[in-house]
Design a protein around this motif. Structure first.
Motif, PDB file in Angstrom:
ATOM      1  N   GLN A  59       0.807  -1.217   0.000  1.00 53.36           N
ATOM      2  CA  GLN A  59       0.000   0.000   0.000  1.00 53.36           C
ATOM      3  C   GLN A  59       0.842   1.270   0.000  1.00 53.36           C
ATOM      4  O   GLN A  59       0.406   2.316  -0.475  1.00 53.36           O
ATOM      5  CB  GLN A  59      -0.956  -0.013   1.199  1.00 53.36           C
ATOM      6  CG  GLN A  59      -1.991  -1.129   1.093  1.00 53.36           C
ATOM      7  CD  GLN A  59      -3.020  -1.064   2.206  1.00 53.36           C
ATOM      8  OE1 GLN A  59      -3.169  -0.046   2.870  1.00 53.36           O
ATOM      9  NE2 GLN A  59      -3.736  -2.167   2.422  1.00 53.36           N
ATOM     10  N   ASN A  60       2.044   1.209   0.538  1.00 54.33           N
ATOM     11  CA  ASN A  60       2.938   2.369   0.542  1.00 54.33           C
ATOM     12  C   ASN A  60       4.062   2.244  -0.492  1.00 54.33           C
ATOM     13  O   ASN A  60       5.017   3.006  -0.452  1.00 54.33           O
ATOM     14  CB  ASN A  60       3.534   2.564   1.938  1.00 54.33           C
ATOM     15  CG  ASN A  60       2.482   2.927   2.960  1.00 54.33           C
ATOM     16  OD1 ASN A  60       1.950   4.040   2.958  1.00 54.33           O
ATOM     17  ND2 ASN A  60       2.158   1.986   3.841  1.00 54.33           N
ATOM     18  N   GLN A  61       3.933   1.233  -1.378  1.00 59.42           N
ATOM     19  CA  GLN A  61       4.924   1.012  -2.438  1.00 59.42           C
ATOM     20  C   GLN A  61       6.321   0.742  -1.888  1.00 59.42           C
ATOM     21  O   GLN A  61       7.320   1.035  -2.536  1.00 59.42           O
ATOM     22  CB  GLN A  61       4.970   2.220  -3.388  1.00 59.42           C
ATOM     23  CG  GLN A  61       3.631   2.585  -4.009  1.00 59.42           C
ATOM     24  CD  GLN A  61       3.041   1.435  -4.816  1.00 59.42           C
ATOM     25  OE1 GLN A  61       3.707   0.820  -5.624  1.00 59.42           O
ATOM     26  NE2 GLN A  61       1.761   1.152  -4.572  1.00 59.42           N
ATOM     27  N   GLU A  62       6.382   0.187  -0.673  1.00 57.77           N
ATOM     28  CA  GLU A  62       7.694  -0.091  -0.087  1.00 57.77           C
ATOM     29  C   GLU A  62       8.287  -1.420  -0.532  1.00 57.77           C
ATOM     30  O   GLU A  62       9.482  -1.664  -0.368  1.00 57.77           O
ATOM     31  CB  GLU A  62       7.613  -0.055   1.450  1.00 57.77           C
ATOM     32  CG  GLU A  62       6.848  -1.206   2.091  1.00 57.77           C
ATOM     33  CD  GLU A  62       5.380  -0.887   2.338  1.00 57.77           C
ATOM     34  OE1 GLU A  62       4.792  -1.487   3.253  1.00 57.77           O
ATOM     35  OE2 GLU A  62       4.816  -0.036   1.617  1.00 57.77           O
ATOM     36  N   ALA A  63       7.465  -2.320  -1.082  1.00 56.19           N
ATOM     37  CA  ALA A  63       7.946  -3.635  -1.493  1.00 56.19           C
ATOM     38  C   ALA A  63       8.715  -3.529  -2.810  1.00 56.19           C
ATOM     39  O   ALA A  63       8.192  -3.053  -3.813  1.00 56.19           O
ATOM     40  CB  ALA A  63       6.779  -4.604  -1.646  1.00 56.19           C
ATOM     41  N   VAL A  64       9.963  -3.957  -2.812  1.00 52.19           N
ATOM     42  CA  VAL A  64      10.826  -3.872  -3.996  1.00 52.19           C
ATOM     43  C   VAL A  64      10.929  -5.218  -4.700  1.00 52.19           C
ATOM     44  O   VAL A  64      10.759  -5.316  -5.914  1.00 52.19           O
ATOM     45  CB  VAL A  64      12.234  -3.374  -3.615  1.00 52.19           C
ATOM     46  CG1 VAL A  64      13.160  -3.337  -4.839  1.00 52.19           C
ATOM     47  CG2 VAL A  64      12.159  -1.996  -2.972  1.00 52.19           C
ATOM     48  N   GLY A  65      11.207  -6.278  -3.968  1.00 52.81           N
ATOM     49  CA  GLY A  65      11.365  -7.589  -4.592  1.00 52.81           C
ATOM     50  C   GLY A  65      11.391  -8.699  -3.560  1.00 52.81           C
ATOM     51  O   GLY A  65      11.789  -8.490  -2.407  1.00 52.81           O
ATOM     52  N   GLY A  66      10.953  -9.874  -3.967  1.00 50.19           N
ATOM     53  CA  GLY A  66      10.968 -11.054  -3.110  1.00 50.19           C
ATOM     54  C   GLY A  66      11.578 -12.226  -3.854  1.00 50.19           C
ATOM     55  O   GLY A  66      11.195 -12.514  -4.994  1.00 50.19           O
ATOM     56  N   PHE A  67      12.509 -12.938  -3.225  1.00 51.65           N
ATOM     57  CA  PHE A  67      13.302 -13.968  -3.898  1.00 51.65           C
ATOM     58  C   PHE A  67      13.467 -15.186  -2.994  1.00 51.65           C
ATOM     59  O   PHE A  67      13.411 -15.085  -1.772  1.00 51.65           O
ATOM     60  CB  PHE A  67      14.694 -13.427  -4.239  1.00 51.65           C
ATOM     61  CG  PHE A  67      14.685 -12.063  -4.871  1.00 51.65           C
ATOM     62  CD1 PHE A  67      14.537 -11.899  -6.235  1.00 51.65           C
ATOM     63  CD2 PHE A  67      14.793 -10.916  -4.082  1.00 51.65           C
ATOM     64  CE1 PHE A  67      14.512 -10.638  -6.807  1.00 51.65           C
ATOM     65  CE2 PHE A  67      14.772  -9.647  -4.637  1.00 51.65           C
ATOM     66  CZ  PHE A  67      14.632  -9.512  -6.008  1.00 51.65           C
ATOM     67  N   PHE A  68      13.695 -16.346  -3.628  1.00 51.50           N
ATOM     68  CA  PHE A  68      14.035 -17.555  -2.871  1.00 51.50           C
ATOM     69  C   PHE A  68      15.196 -18.256  -3.565  1.00 51.50           C
ATOM     70  O   PHE A  68      15.351 -18.210  -4.791  1.00 51.50           O
ATOM     71  CB  PHE A  68      12.824 -18.475  -2.707  1.00 51.50           C
ATOM     72  CG  PHE A  68      12.202 -18.955  -3.995  1.00 51.50           C
ATOM     73  CD1 PHE A  68      12.510 -20.196  -4.527  1.00 51.50           C
ATOM     74  CD2 PHE A  68      11.277 -18.157  -4.677  1.00 51.50           C
ATOM     75  CE1 PHE A  68      11.920 -20.647  -5.698  1.00 51.50           C
ATOM     76  CE2 PHE A  68      10.679 -18.598  -5.848  1.00 51.50           C
ATOM     77  CZ  PHE A  68      11.006 -19.847  -6.362  1.00 51.50           C
ATOM     78  N   SER A  69      16.036 -18.899  -2.772  1.00 48.37           N
ATOM     79  CA  SER A  69      17.317 -19.413  -3.262  1.00 48.37           C
ATOM     80  C   SER A  69      17.151 -20.712  -4.043  1.00 48.37           C
ATOM     81  O   SER A  69      16.285 -21.537  -3.767  1.00 48.37           O
ATOM     82  CB  SER A  69      18.283 -19.626  -2.098  1.00 48.37           C
ATOM     83  OG  SER A  69      17.765 -20.591  -1.192  1.00 48.37           O
ATOM     84  N   GLN A  70      18.039 -20.867  -5.031  1.00 48.53           N
ATOM     85  CA  GLN A  70      18.146 -22.096  -5.817  1.00 48.53           C
ATOM     86  C   GLN A  70      19.497 -22.760  -5.639  1.00 48.53           C
ATOM     87  O   GLN A  70      19.601 -23.981  -5.643  1.00 48.53           O
ATOM     88  CB  GLN A  70      17.931 -21.780  -7.303  1.00 48.53           C
ATOM     89  CG  GLN A  70      16.500 -21.434  -7.653  1.00 48.53           C
ATOM     90  CD  GLN A  70      15.581 -22.629  -7.532  1.00 48.53           C
ATOM     91  OE1 GLN A  70      15.560 -23.494  -8.397  1.00 48.53           O
ATOM     92  NE2 GLN A  70      14.831 -22.706  -6.448  1.00 48.53           N
ATOM     93  N   ILE A  71      20.541 -21.948  -5.522  1.00 40.43           N
ATOM     94  CA  ILE A  71      21.900 -22.446  -5.311  1.00 40.43           C
ATOM     95  C   ILE A  71      22.552 -21.567  -4.255  1.00 40.43           C
ATOM     96  O   ILE A  71      22.396 -20.353  -4.266  1.00 40.43           O
ATOM     97  CB  ILE A  71      22.720 -22.441  -6.618  1.00 40.43           C
ATOM     98  CG1 ILE A  71      22.111 -23.402  -7.642  1.00 40.43           C
ATOM     99  CG2 ILE A  71      24.180 -22.818  -6.358  1.00 40.43           C
ATOM    100  CD1 ILE A  71      22.821 -23.439  -8.977  1.00 40.43           C
ATOM    101  N   GLY A  72      23.305 -22.198  -3.374  1.00 38.57           N
ATOM    102  CA  GLY A  72      23.875 -21.506  -2.223  1.00 38.57           C
ATOM    103  C   GLY A  72      23.185 -22.040  -0.986  1.00 38.57           C
ATOM    104  O   GLY A  72      22.851 -23.221  -0.905  1.00 38.57           O
ATOM    105  N   SER A  73      22.963 -21.199  -0.014  1.00 37.35           N
ATOM    106  CA  SER A  73      22.202 -21.596   1.165  1.00 37.35           C
ATOM    107  C   SER A  73      20.744 -21.809   0.761  1.00 37.35           C
ATOM    108  O   SER A  73      20.072 -20.873   0.332  1.00 37.35           O
ATOM    109  CB  SER A  73      22.310 -20.506   2.243  1.00 37.35           C
ATOM    110  OG  SER A  73      21.573 -20.866   3.384  1.00 37.35           O
TER     111      SER A  73
END
Length: 277
Positions: free
Chosen positions: A206-220
């Protein structure tokens, strides 16, 4: 005074053995019964016919992300920033490289003297491979890597996919501060996390604060990163507190907290040439 005889001694030993055996026997039996009873309530693994990466990632594009964490020698941080600002934008702007610099930051609060870089590869793993092969032939980049190595204490990276319900990160004007919230989930809970956050992001957009959301495939593995933008620390505090007044946020927090093994927050300041300012 009593006199011990073989018979009285034998009786005493039998009685002692009975005293020891039967409570232990009853205890083991109770333990087995209790374990069997508890097993009825163990959460069963929900069988899936597809990887969670296919179920949670965006279908309309084939983007792959790489996040880099560089721990810099404190006395070298300024020189490191100047080095990165002179080289990374040239790769970002060169059409020969199918990659984009999403953002580049220094950690302000959290792990100190650290740089964080986020790259996007349009075309997935083939694009990543193409970029890596071309960079090995790029003398300017190889010189940069050599000089950078003298300034670092350690470095690590992860390959990520973006959640389908988050917006794709886009350049922002500044000034902003950025928060990278990283969650280490319990194995097998990524689908559950995604289901809850598909609803949660509607509250937090609602305040446009969300930039991006990610989940790992390689690494931890089973790592989730949420990237947020705020005008300042007080704005962050106000926006986060306001979320608790919206219907459903408290339930989402209640149900997602048990999925987390470890969590970490970084407050980051963009470098001068970061597309996210």
């Amino acid at each position: 005074m009593g006199i011990f005889t073989p018979s009285t001694c034998d009786i005493t030993l039998v009685e002692c053995a009975a005293f020891i055996y039967f409570p232990v026997h009853r205890s083991l039996a109770a333990f087995r019964e209790d374990s069997w009873f508890k097993s009825l309530f163990v959460r069963k693994v929900d069988p899936r016919k597809d990887a969670h990466s296919h179920l949670l990632a965006k279908k309309e594009d084939n983007n792959l992300y790489k996040i880099q964490f560089h721990n810099v020698k404190p006395e070298c941080l300024e020189a490191y920033n100047e080095l990165c600002e002179g080289v990374l934008p040239s790769i970002h702007e060169d059409p020969e490289y199918p990659c984009e610099l999403v953002g580049t930051w220094n950690t302000w609060y959290g792990e100190q003297d650290q740089a964080v870089h986020l790259w996007r590869y349009r075309g997935g793993y083939p694009a990543l491979t193409e970029v890596m092969n071309k960079l090995r032939q790029n003398k300017g980049f190889m010189d940069y890597r050599s000089e950078r190595g003298k300034m670092l204490l350690s470095r690590r990276n992860q390959l990520l996919l973006e959640f389908s319900f988050w917006n794709e990160p886009a350049p922002r004007p500044g000034p902003n501060i950025y928060e990278l919230r990283s969650y280490q989930l319990r194995p097998g809970t990524m689908i559950e996390w995604g289901n809850y956050w598909a609803r949660a992001i509607e509250i937090r957009q609602q305040n446009q604060e969300a930039v991006g959301g990610f989940f790992s495939q390689i690494g931890s593995l089973y790592t989730v990163h949420h990237l947020w933008a705020y005008k300042d620390l007080q704005s962050r505090e106000n926006i986060r507190n306001a979320a608790w007044q919206r219907e459903g946020w408290d339930k989402i927090v209640y149900y997602t907290v048990p999925l987390i093994q470890h969590m970490e927050s970084r407050i980051m300041i963009p470098m001068k040439t970061s597309p996210l300012q």
